[in-house]
Design an enzyme around this catalytic site. Structure first.
Site, PDB file in Angstrom:
ATOM      1  N   ARG A 192     -15.001 -16.634 -87.748  1.00 59.73           N
ATOM      2  CA  ARG A 192     -14.335 -17.401 -86.681  1.00 59.73           C
ATOM      3  C   ARG A 192     -14.722 -18.875 -86.775  1.00 59.73           C
ATOM      4  O   ARG A 192     -13.912 -19.760 -86.470  1.00 59.73           O
ATOM      5  CB  ARG A 192     -14.728 -16.841 -85.325  1.00 59.73           C
ATOM      6  N   ASN A 213     -17.270 -23.404 -72.055  1.00 58.90           N
ATOM      7  CA  ASN A 213     -15.885 -22.945 -72.046  1.00 58.90           C
ATOM      8  C   ASN A 213     -15.751 -21.453 -72.361  1.00 58.90           C
ATOM      9  O   ASN A 213     -14.817 -20.801 -71.890  1.00 58.90           O
ATOM     10  CB  ASN A 213     -15.085 -23.749 -73.076  1.00 58.90           C
ATOM     11  N   TYR A 249     -14.555 -10.127 -63.450  1.00 57.06           N
ATOM     12  CA  TYR A 249     -14.160 -11.464 -63.890  1.00 57.06           C
ATOM     13  C   TYR A 249     -14.258 -12.464 -62.737  1.00 57.06           C
ATOM     14  O   TYR A 249     -14.804 -13.563 -62.900  1.00 57.06           O
ATOM     15  CB  TYR A 249     -12.731 -11.428 -64.428  1.00 57.06           C
ATOM     16  N   LYS A 285     -16.705 -15.855 -62.579  1.00 54.20           N
ATOM     17  CA  LYS A 285     -16.220 -17.223 -62.390  1.00 54.20           C
ATOM     18  C   LYS A 285     -16.849 -17.878 -61.157  1.00 54.20           C
ATOM     19  O   LYS A 285     -17.030 -19.106 -61.136  1.00 54.20           O
ATOM     20  CB  LYS A 285     -14.696 -17.212 -62.289  1.00 54.20           C
ATOM     21  N   VAL A 308      -3.012 -20.298 -67.380  1.00 53.17           N
ATOM     22  CA  VAL A 308      -2.183 -20.828 -68.466  1.00 53.17           C
ATOM     23  C   VAL A 308      -2.017 -19.804 -69.579  1.00 53.17           C
ATOM     24  O   VAL A 308      -2.788 -18.846 -69.700  1.00 53.17           O
ATOM     25  CB  VAL A 308      -2.778 -22.142 -69.025  1.00 53.17           C
ATOM     26  N   THR A 367      -2.777 -18.833 -72.507  1.00 54.80           N
ATOM     27  CA  THR A 367      -3.672 -18.628 -73.637  1.00 54.80           C
ATOM     28  C   THR A 367      -3.723 -17.137 -73.930  1.00 54.80           C
ATOM     29  O   THR A 367      -3.073 -16.328 -73.263  1.00 54.80           O
ATOM     30  CB  THR A 367      -5.087 -19.124 -73.301  1.00 54.80           C
TER      31      THR A 367
END
Length: 257
Positions: free
Chosen positions: A37, A81, A153, A157, A184, A186
């Site tokens: 990666r 990120n 999740y 956050k 968005v 992604t």
């Protein structure tokens, strides 16, 4: 020119932020889960300085990432990120016996924050779903609660906002903020996400590098460069301290004075 490290920058918003930073002439260090990666990330972001590899679901590898970053010198900004989404229908355990979502989204930013030399600016990516997170911080390991990927999740956050605000309070010489990039399209957000993908990486880049008065602040929660309301528990000292102590217990990494 700023020197910026971005976790999870092999694709998605991390890579988009890296591309913007390189285009603006900044020195960028990428991060990827593994060497393969990492090679993809370097090929995708021409002009990036280098890439640091390590799986943030592993406590040991997260520590190694911090060590590798420190060998590159002090950074002006670190953008936390890296994250995994809410579609884990069953609890996935890491090698350390922790829920995958918590390990990557919550614990890894804590470990890296503790171990990487203090930058001038810290940016933590959160989500609007953080407002649905569990402020009690009970059962972070999901040992007694029935598993919910969505709730795990949302909790993670909220943890990111708590961590950002804790750093703003404890490290007054560092600008520490959390952001909401929007829902968005992604890989994590899915193709039907309604918010602007083009705008999504701009706030973290702005907070990492801008000399604007509005960007040189701390303890704020942003959406598209505007201050936005957040879960009130994130601003509470008792909640912040409880979260830091739990992360210390689970990771074995002591919070630096």
């Amino acid at each position: 020119m700023a020197k910026v490290f971005i976790t999870g920058s092999a694709d998605g918003l991390g890579r988009m932020a890296a591309e913007l930073l390189v285009k603006e002439g900044h020195q960028v260090v990428l991060h990827a889960r593994n060497k393969h990666r990492g090679q993809e990330a370097m090929a995708a972001v021409p002009g990036a300085e280098t890439v640091v590899c390590g799986d943030l679901s592993s406590i040991a590898e997260t520590k190694q990432v911090a060590t590798a970053v420190n060998k590159l010198g002090k950074f002006d900004a670190v953008i936390h990120n890296a994250g995994v989404g809410y579609r884990e229908r069953e609890r996935i355990n890491t090698a350390d016996g922790l829920p995958h979502v918590f390990a990557v989204n919550s614990l890894a930013p804590y470990i890296l924050t503790c171990l990487i030399q203090k930058p001038k600016r810290l940016i933590y990516l959160s989500s609007g779903l953080h407002r649905e997170g569990d402020e009690t911080l009970k059962d972070l390991e999901w040992k007694t609660r029935p598993w919910s990927g969505y709730n795990a999740y949302a909790d993670s956050k909220l943890h990111d906002v708590i961590l950002a605000f804790a750093m703003a309070r404890k490290w007054p010489g560092v600008y520490s903020n959390a952001i909401e990039p929007g829902w968005v399209a992604t890989k994590m957000g899915g193709p039907g996400a309604p918010d602007s993908l083009e705008e999504a990486p701009k706030t973290q880049v702005w907070l990492a590098t801008s000399e604007d008065f509005e960007a040189m602040t701390t303890g704020r929660y942003f959406f598209h460069k505007k201050v936005r309301t957040f879960h009130p528990a994130a601003g509470r000292v008792d909640v912040q301290e409880r979260f830091l102590k739990e992360c210390e217990r689970l990771s074995g990494v002591k919070f630096p004075i």
